[in-house]
Write a protein that holds these residues in place. Structure first.
Motif, PDB file in Angstrom:
ATOM      1  N   UNK B 125       0.820  -1.216   0.000  1.00  0.00           N
ATOM      2  CA  UNK B 125       0.000   0.000   0.000  1.00  0.00           C
ATOM      3  C   UNK B 125       0.851   1.263   0.000  1.00  0.00           C
ATOM      4  N   UNK B 128       0.854   3.161  -3.090  1.00  0.00           N
ATOM      5  CA  UNK B 128      -0.415   3.661  -3.604  1.00  0.00           C
ATOM      6  C   UNK B 128      -0.681   3.151  -5.022  1.00  0.00           C
ATOM      7  N   UNK B 145      -8.821  -5.331   2.687  1.00  0.00           N
ATOM      8  CA  UNK B 145      -9.387  -4.092   3.228  1.00  0.00           C
ATOM      9  C   UNK B 145      -8.328  -3.007   3.337  1.00  0.00           C
ATOM     10  N   UNK B 146      -7.148  -3.414   3.806  1.00  0.00           N
ATOM     11  CA  UNK B 146      -6.039  -2.457   3.935  1.00  0.00           C
ATOM     12  C   UNK B 146      -5.713  -1.830   2.579  1.00  0.00           C
ATOM     13  N   UNK B 148      -7.670  -1.580  -0.131  1.00  0.00           N
ATOM     14  CA  UNK B 148      -8.734  -0.711  -0.614  1.00  0.00           C
ATOM     15  C   UNK B 148      -8.765   0.589   0.193  1.00  0.00           C
ATOM     16  N   UNK B 149      -8.503   0.473   1.496  1.00  0.00           N
ATOM     17  CA  UNK B 149      -8.500   1.683   2.334  1.00  0.00           C
ATOM     18  C   UNK B 149      -7.395   2.643   1.887  1.00  0.00           C
ATOM     19  N   UNK B 150      -6.314   2.091   1.339  1.00  0.00           N
ATOM     20  CA  UNK B 150      -5.206   2.940   0.881  1.00  0.00           C
ATOM     21  C   UNK B 150      -5.450   3.464  -0.534  1.00  0.00           C
ATOM     22  N   UNK B 151      -6.628   3.198  -1.089  1.00  0.00           N
ATOM     23  CA  UNK B 151      -6.950   3.795  -2.383  1.00  0.00           C
ATOM     24  C   UNK B 151      -6.669   2.910  -3.586  1.00  0.00           C
ATOM     25  N   UNK B 325     -14.395  -4.746  -7.622  1.00  0.00           N
ATOM     26  CA  UNK B 325     -13.882  -5.380  -6.402  1.00  0.00           C
ATOM     27  C   UNK B 325     -14.681  -6.605  -5.986  1.00  0.00           C
TER      28      UNK B 325
END
Lengths: 344, 344
Positions: B125, B128, B145-146, B148-151, B325
């Motif tokens: 991540x 990016x 999840x990590x 996707x949370x990082x974009x 996703x």
């Protein structure tokens, strides 16, 4: 939304400001903790609080921000290459990358394999790598200058000859052919042939191995015929039957480029009724697992490196630390050993 | 110092401010020109002036700055894998990377090949990336999840089975074994054996191919023996002589995992005096160039992909654009074809 679960639908990625707010500390503290800044005293309790908030929010520190802050990354950039990756090269690469990682570097493979010169250097430089490890033939004076101007600490070239522009890890394929020729002549071969694969990407290696054969043969006054061969049974059969029809044109010792081409050629020679090594001795190279499985068992030139992947990684890390840029610096790689079996 | 030559000793790398000063324009103009900003009108003369100044100073735009500005890179991150890279995978990777580059993406290979889960995701991540293309078994719910949370726009897994957490490119190795078993049983084999290589990294593939053999054999009520085999002549000879001594324990059809193990086993069977295919039929897989060079010529399962590397690249680019996703999304890859030669 449950804020304990970093969710795919959380929209904007979390920032260090979000982490600071969630942990009730300053943004600077978040930065110190997550970057393990040396020499900054922060209580264990605060560290735990920051780490937990970062984890809860799914925050990952930003490599780009770190690069901008320090002006240089820890990246060792290995531009993607067109060289068909053999098992040996793949293993060298993997072992070297592993050690570089342990030394704190990030090994990155990327780029257009056909790019070279200043245009390529500009793209590589965008990553502000600490080092670039690349085929010598893709470098020019301007390309190397561009990389150094962008803050790259060292450029390490690799190839069959030292680069005039950068330190080079020299892999000398000529030695492989020379080793085979020494052996064939010592066992009595008086007319040699050397296979040059016609496949693009292999032809260069083939020509350098042929040069090594020719160099030794010249010294012994032995003729060498060049045999251009695609990896194709029909073409191999034509060559073998040609040698059966015209024994005068037939070599009595062949260096077959590598073990795979040796297998192809041996099969054709045997199908044409020629005896190996009675009529023709055959030597391969690379000492692949298939060599001892052939009948007769294939003699092969084994390529040894004077330097282990770990040593090469450590040497490169030191070059980065020292900013070593002297093109006179060379790391010699290949020694050869003749593994004599039944085919020669 | 001659300022027309970007020199290795120029110290601090040039910045866009230096370029702006040298070209006599604003820093914003430099940024517009060098990033080809759409919709900004700048005269041709100014563009040339900026480009020349950048070239003269050896200035390269900063990938990290661009990432920070846009919040997401164009990177497709392919974490380095422990899978021994065969020729097929290397070619798929190279062709797919080439197409992604043309679609405006930067393909980057990096990372610790043994890392997985959230710890690995955190490191990935940091870059990016727009997409991560990674083995399914390295993903967990928290890891995805990590990311996707990082974009990260999309995570595309690959493996023998669909990932429960991300869209998956499914390569089904079981089909390879199944194809070999169908053929062996159809030609009359009544007792099968399947080779599972003991080498780490290959054992997983071997077990999945064995499962495919077993599935078909069960349907036909044919027994299957599992043969654990390292790539080692001595061990192969022991197995072959064991089968000579005890013909009751001898299979009459063997799926040898791939063509290289088939070559190893055939050599041992022949040295032990067994006839191929009279006593034992042998089938390899991957249809390597060596298969038709063996005597008898080796039958082999060829693996075909329904999707070309170009198609896969385009599909991934579209998934990035759409933010696809859904873990229910799968791209199926492998079909098989039995290439029957003389060994079966």
């Amino acid at each position: 939304m449950d804020d304990h679960t970093p969710g795919p639908r959380s929209g904007r990625p979390p920032t260090s400001t979000d982490v600071a707010r969630a942990a009730g500390v300053s943004q600077a503290t978040v930065s110190y903790v997550l970057n393990d800044a040396p020499g900054v005293r922060i209580s264990q309790e605060t560290r735990v609080k920051v780490r937990e908030a970062a984890e809860r929010l799914g925050y990952a520190p930003h490599a780009s921000a770190r690069v901008l802050r320090t002006g240089r990354s820890d990246i060792v950039l290995i531009p993607t290459s067109t060289i068909p990756v053999g098992r040996l090269v793949a293993e060298l690469d993997m072992a070297m990358s592993e050690r570089l990682r342990r030394l704190g570097h990030t090994v990155v493979h990327f780029g257009d394999p056909r790019s070279r010169g200043v245009a390529a250097a500009r793209v590589w430089a965008e990553w502000r790598p600490a080092a670039v490890f690349v085929e010598a033939h893709r470098l020019t004076a301007a390309a190397v200058s561009q990389l150094y101007a962008a803050g790259v600490a060292t450029v390490l070239a690799f190839g069959p000859e030292p680069s005039p522009y950068a330190p080079t890890f020299v892999f000398d394929d000529g030695n492989v052919g020379a080793c085979a020729a020494e052996h064939l002549i010592a066992r009595g071969s008086a007319a040699l042939a050397a296979v040059v694969p016609t496949e693009h990407g292999l032809d260069g290696f083939g020509l350098r191995r042929l040069e090594g054969v020719a160099r030794v043969a010249r010294a012994h006054d032995v003729p060498v015929a060049r045999v251009d061969l695609p990896f194709d049974e029909e073409r191999a059969n034509e060559i073998a039957t040609g040698w059966t029809r015209d024994p005068g044109a037939r070599p009595d010792g062949v260096f077959a480029y590598n073990d795979e081409y040796a297998m192809l050629l041996m099969r054709a020679l045997q199908d044409a009724g020629l005896d190996i090594p009675g009529d023709i001795a055959v030597v391969g190279a690379d000492d692949l697992p298939l060599a001892p499985l052939l009948r007769p068992r294939l003699s092969s030139v084994r390529v040894l490196t004077d330097i282990t992947p770990d040593d090469l990684a450590e040497r490169l890390a030191k070059m980065i630390a020292d900013g070593e840029r002297d093109p006179a610096t060379t790391i010699r790689a290949s020694r050869t050993e003749m593994i004599v079996r039944e085919s020669s």
